[in-house]
Design a protein around this motif. Structure first.
Motif, mmCIF file in Angstrom:
data_model
loop_
_atom_site.group_PDB
_atom_site.id
_atom_site.type_symbol
_atom_site.label_atom_id
_atom_site.label_comp_id
_atom_site.label_asym_id
_atom_site.label_seq_id
_atom_site.Cartn_x
_atom_site.Cartn_y
_atom_site.Cartn_z
ATOM 1 N N PRO A 1 -0.089 -20.430 3.064
ATOM 2 C CA PRO A 1 -0.006 -21.354 4.194
ATOM 3 C C PRO A 1 -1.382 -21.664 4.773
ATOM 4 O O PRO A 1 -2.229 -20.784 4.890
ATOM 5 N N ALA A 2 -1.613 -22.904 5.092
ATOM 6 C CA ALA A 2 -2.888 -23.313 5.676
ATOM 7 C C ALA A 2 -2.939 -22.875 7.136
ATOM 8 O O ALA A 2 -1.912 -22.546 7.738
ATOM 9 N N PRO A 3 -4.135 -22.852 7.724
ATOM 10 C CA PRO A 3 -4.263 -22.441 9.128
ATOM 11 C C PRO A 3 -3.457 -23.333 10.061
ATOM 12 O O PRO A 3 -3.123 -24.472 9.732
ATOM 13 N N SER A 4 -3.186 -22.821 11.249
ATOM 14 C CA SER A 4 -2.428 -23.574 12.250
ATOM 15 C C SER A 4 -3.185 -24.827 12.673
ATOM 16 O O SER A 4 -4.416 -24.848 12.743
ATOM 17 N N LEU A 5 -2.416 -25.873 12.944
ATOM 18 C CA LEU A 5 -2.985 -27.099 13.512
ATOM 19 C C LEU A 5 -2.886 -27.074 15.037
ATOM 20 O O LEU A 5 -3.113 -28.094 15.691
ATOM 21 N N GLY A 6 -2.508 -25.929 15.597
ATOM 22 C CA GLY A 6 -2.334 -25.821 17.032
ATOM 23 C C GLY A 6 -1.009 -26.432 17.447
ATOM 24 O O GLY A 6 0.030 -26.198 16.822
ATOM 25 N N LYS A 7 -1.039 -27.251 18.479
ATOM 26 C CA LYS A 7 0.155 -27.994 18.901
ATOM 27 C C LYS A 7 0.033 -29.428 18.391
ATOM 28 O O LYS A 7 -0.953 -30.108 18.659
#
Length: 372
Positions: A7-13
């Motif tokens: 999984p790629a890093p979070s894009l935040g909100k």
């Protein structure tokens, strides 16, 4: 799970407008698949269809033409990024296209700027460079926008106006970064315009007709590739934001830029149609196909339009359909390859298979439900 599949890093909100629509819900699904740490908020007029069951997705009913309500929602969510796909159906009335595509986009830009959003990606259209006469041969982003009287479709005029507003808002304020994605000929699961009409044509025994010589290359783009392009743009903008106040080189710049996204596989128009028909069950040999001259078909289309207009209906053959089925219209994706790292993740044949099988399975389920 290999590192390539991790999984790629979070894009935040992330706020996705039109996230229950055709393209929008595919973007939602891809974010859930790739960025499971991201908090996704979907805004749509109605959110009772194409919902993703993941707990990271929240749904909000709303209208982007209501500036006050929109501003309140965006300020409450405070998204890091917005993907703006919301748009009326192609056949909607002109005033609706303007209110949603132009005024609604400007409302969303203002709300995003006020809420401190970092990245804003807009779904434009590859047709924003299309005029009445010029065929598009490997067209790239240096081609000028076409709007107003020179643009064949009012819908596309409003997309061009909205794209201009989005790109003009880049770095205003300095930490607000924008980009536009220009997809061409989107099709796939949940498509309501392209594949269903082609399958219906086959069912009406219209696959035995062809307009023109079939020597015009055309771009068709599988929907997951378009979703992929949007996510690459969001990631690139967020990366640029982290690098502020550094400004990327012109050859690397994503903010303030538009990108064509296609399958990178231009195909002769009627070859694509026949691939769809074959997947739906057509086995008609090419020797049995009737060829209609473009001028003759255009005349028939115009006559049918007038007759059906008198009846308050739309014919199966129109002048617009004749035009689009005989023109060359394909684009270069080199800019997207270089700056976004874009490459199609599903090829054309697989995309056709997935899209048509979805239609057939939906029909089968409907028949089973009807028989219960």
């Amino acid at each position: 799970m290999s590192s390539a599949q991790a999984p790629a890093p979070s894009l935040g909100k992330l706020l996705i407008t039109g996230g229950c629509g055709f393209l929008g819900h595919h973007i939602v699904n891809l974010v859930v698949e790739r960025h499971p740490s991201t908090r996704i908020h979907v805004l749509d007029l109605h959110t009772n269809s194409n919902r993703n069951p993941s707990s990271i997705v929240s749904y909000h009913n709303g209208d982007i033409t209501d500036a006050a309500a929109l501003g309140s929602l965006v300020s409450r969510i405070k998204p890091d990024a917005i993907i703006h796909t919301a748009s009326p159906h192609f056949n909607a009335k002109n005033d609706i296209h303007y209110r949603v595509n132009v005024d609604g986009t400007k409302n969303l830009l203002k709300a995003a700027q006020d809420a401190g959003v970092k990245a804003f990606v807009y779904t434009s259209s590859a047709s924003v460079i299309l005029d009445h006469k010029t065929e598009l041969v490997n067209a790239d982003e240096t081609w000028p926008l076409v709007a107003g009287d020179a643009q064949p479709e009012y819908y596309t005029t409003t997309k061009a106006y909205a794209e201009t507003a989005v790109l003009s808002a880049n770095r205003s304020p300095a930490n607000f970064l924008t980009s536009a994605i220009r997809p061409a000929g989107i099709f796939g699961e949940g498509d309501v315009q392209l594949l269903p009409k082609m399958v219906t044509a086959f069912r009406k025994n219209q696959s035995k007709f062809q307009v023109g010589a079939n020597d015009n290359l055309f771009d068709f783009t599988y929907v997951k590739n378009v979703a992929h392009g949007h996510l690459l743009a969001v990631q690139a903008l967020l990366h640029t934001h982290r690098m502020l106040p550094t400004i990327p080189l012109d050859t690397e710049k994503v903010d303030g830029e538009a990108f064509f996204i296609t399958n990178g596989q231009p195909v002769y128009f009627w070859d694509f149609a026949r691939a769809v028909w074959h997947e739906a069950g057509d086995r008609l040999p090419l020797s049995s196909v009737w060829h209609l001259g473009q001028d003759f078909a255009f005349l028939i289309g115009g006559t049918l339009e007038w007759i059906f207009w008198c009846l308050g209906k739309t014919p199966n053959l129109t002048r617009q359909q004749v035009k689009y089925s005989t023109m060359t219209k394909y684009h270069s994706i080199e800019k997207a390859r270089r700056r976004l790292g874009y490459s199609p993740i599903v090829d054309l044949d697989d995309g056709v298979r997935r899209g048509v099988q979805f239609i057939l399975e939906e029909e089968k389920r409907a028949q089973q439900k009807k028989g219960q």
